[in-house]
Scaffold this motif. Sequence first.
Motif, PDB file in Angstrom:
ATOM      1  N   ASN A 177      -9.693   6.440   0.117  1.00  0.00           N
ATOM      2  CA  ASN A 177      -8.999   5.170   0.283  1.00  0.00           C
ATOM      3  C   ASN A 177      -7.563   5.178  -0.234  1.00  0.00           C
ATOM      4  OD1 ASN A 177     -10.831   5.028  -2.280  1.00  0.00           O
ATOM      5  ND2 ASN A 177      -9.109   3.689  -2.726  1.00  0.00           N
ATOM      6  N   SER A 178      -7.171   6.208  -1.011  1.00  0.00           N
ATOM      7  CA  SER A 178      -5.806   6.217  -1.545  1.00  0.00           C
ATOM      8  C   SER A 178      -5.353   7.640  -1.833  1.00  0.00           C
ATOM      9  CB  SER A 178      -5.717   5.376  -2.826  1.00  0.00           C
ATOM     10  OG  SER A 178      -6.483   5.969  -3.865  1.00  0.00           O
ATOM     11  N   CYS A 193     -16.123   6.322  -0.371  1.00  0.00           N
ATOM     12  CA  CYS A 193     -15.315   5.636  -1.382  1.00  0.00           C
ATOM     13  C   CYS A 193     -16.171   4.673  -2.207  1.00  0.00           C
ATOM     14  CB  CYS A 193     -14.198   4.836  -0.717  1.00  0.00           C
ATOM     15  SG  CYS A 193     -13.116   5.804   0.365  1.00  0.00           S
ATOM     16  N   ASP A 220     -15.007   1.762  -3.498  1.00  0.00           N
ATOM     17  CA  ASP A 220     -14.626   0.398  -3.147  1.00  0.00           C
ATOM     18  C   ASP A 220     -14.529   0.287  -1.628  1.00  0.00           C
ATOM     19  OD1 ASP A 220     -13.235  -2.001  -2.606  1.00  0.00           O
ATOM     20  OD2 ASP A 220     -12.149  -1.908  -4.509  1.00  0.00           O
ATOM     21  N   GLY A 251     -14.055  -2.303   0.243  1.00  0.00           N
ATOM     22  CA  GLY A 251     -12.973  -3.154   0.698  1.00  0.00           C
ATOM     23  C   GLY A 251     -11.677  -2.376   0.848  1.00  0.00           C
ATOM     24  N   ARG A 252     -11.344  -1.580  -0.156  1.00  0.00           N
ATOM     25  CA  ARG A 252     -10.135  -0.757  -0.083  1.00  0.00           C
ATOM     26  C   ARG A 252     -10.281   0.304   1.008  1.00  0.00           C
ATOM     27  NH1 ARG A 252      -8.056   1.499  -5.640  1.00  0.00           N
ATOM     28  NH2 ARG A 252      -6.243   1.865  -4.300  1.00  0.00           N
ATOM     29  N   ARG A 270      -9.542  -1.238   4.348  1.00  0.00           N
ATOM     30  CA  ARG A 270      -8.102  -1.471   4.558  1.00  0.00           C
ATOM     31  C   ARG A 270      -7.382  -0.161   4.893  1.00  0.00           C
ATOM     32  NH1 ARG A 270      -9.200  -5.172   0.382  1.00  0.00           N
ATOM     33  NH2 ARG A 270      -8.524  -3.754  -1.289  1.00  0.00           N
ATOM     34  N   THR A 271      -7.767   0.920   4.202  1.00  0.00           N
ATOM     35  CA  THR A 271      -7.157   2.216   4.509  1.00  0.00           C
ATOM     36  C   THR A 271      -7.561   2.687   5.899  1.00  0.00           C
ATOM     37  OG1 THR A 271      -7.118   2.817   2.172  1.00  0.00           O
ATOM     38  CG2 THR A 271      -6.937   4.618   3.762  1.00  0.00           C
ATOM     39  N   GLU A 305      -2.217   7.105  -7.657  1.00  0.00           N
ATOM     40  CA  GLU A 305      -2.702   6.145  -8.638  1.00  0.00           C
ATOM     41  C   GLU A 305      -3.542   6.809  -9.728  1.00  0.00           C
ATOM     42  OE1 GLU A 305      -4.822   3.030  -6.726  1.00  0.00           O
ATOM     43  OE2 GLU A 305      -3.230   2.587  -5.289  1.00  0.00           O
TER      44      GLU A 305
END
Length: 311
Positions: free
Chosen positions: A24-25, A46, A48, A50-51, A54-55, A214
Amino acid sequence: MAPRTTALPLPELTGTTAVVTGANSGIGAATTLALARGGARVVMACRDLGRAERTAAAVRRAAPKAEVPPVRLDLADLSSVAEAAEEIGETSGGVGLLINNAGVMALPERRTADGFEMQFGTNHLGHFALTARLLPYLGAGGPARVVTVSSLAHRMGRIDFDNLNAEHGYGAWTAYGRSKLANLLFTAELARRARLAGLGLTAVSAHPGLAATELGQAGPRMAGRAWAARMKRATRLFTQPASAGALPVLLAATDPAAPDGAHYGPAGPLECRGGAGPARLSARAKDPVTARRLWDVSAALTGVGPGLEPA
């Protein structure tokens, strides 16, 4: 091998199912986008969802034909690892590429759901268990590859079998280095056992150098050190973007000439940034005795037998 300054063009990946943890990031998201653009179906594993959604939407905007289904995976909870592996197996059939990317770094002392030191439990044991549970699906449709993402910090790591779970003292960076060294020892032993078992499975590793993600901000935030988190953000002036940090991972994932146990990293000075090519392993990362013992200990701690008999 000459260093590569770009991960493109990737080989044709249509028909390949890839699993990327921590998609996700950061490095995971950049890797997911590149593989999806190459035609792979990329399962985004992942914590999360939700994240992850979005990704995934951002990936589909960049690559409209991308197939990037999210699956919930919390590497710090072995029951979640089991559920994720079952879902991936049931919905994917065969997995051609597993990228063990997710991780935590330099956290205050924490424990996983199963009582393990958080960094060792997440970065190593969680990926060990996931790989073991996906082993029946890896290579079901042909040759498969497992890429485990380590770090330059592996060079400061030591495997202390008497303190793997920090029962006798905890240091955030000591634990991180240990977990990243464990990633490399796991890769070496997986390669050895798969080879002896006659599996069409290649196990390799990579590290992103100094990449602006992050990852480095979580520890200071959890410890309540806002100044440290700001310092982490400031270091982005000296790091490369996640898209560049992903190049060694992508090379490890797709290099057709990659031998078992190969290790990739940035091709620039001190392997900190710039391109991608072969990277250096510490002497401890090449210790076969420690690798075999760590494998056995990891199987006992997770209760997951990878199905590869010792030899």
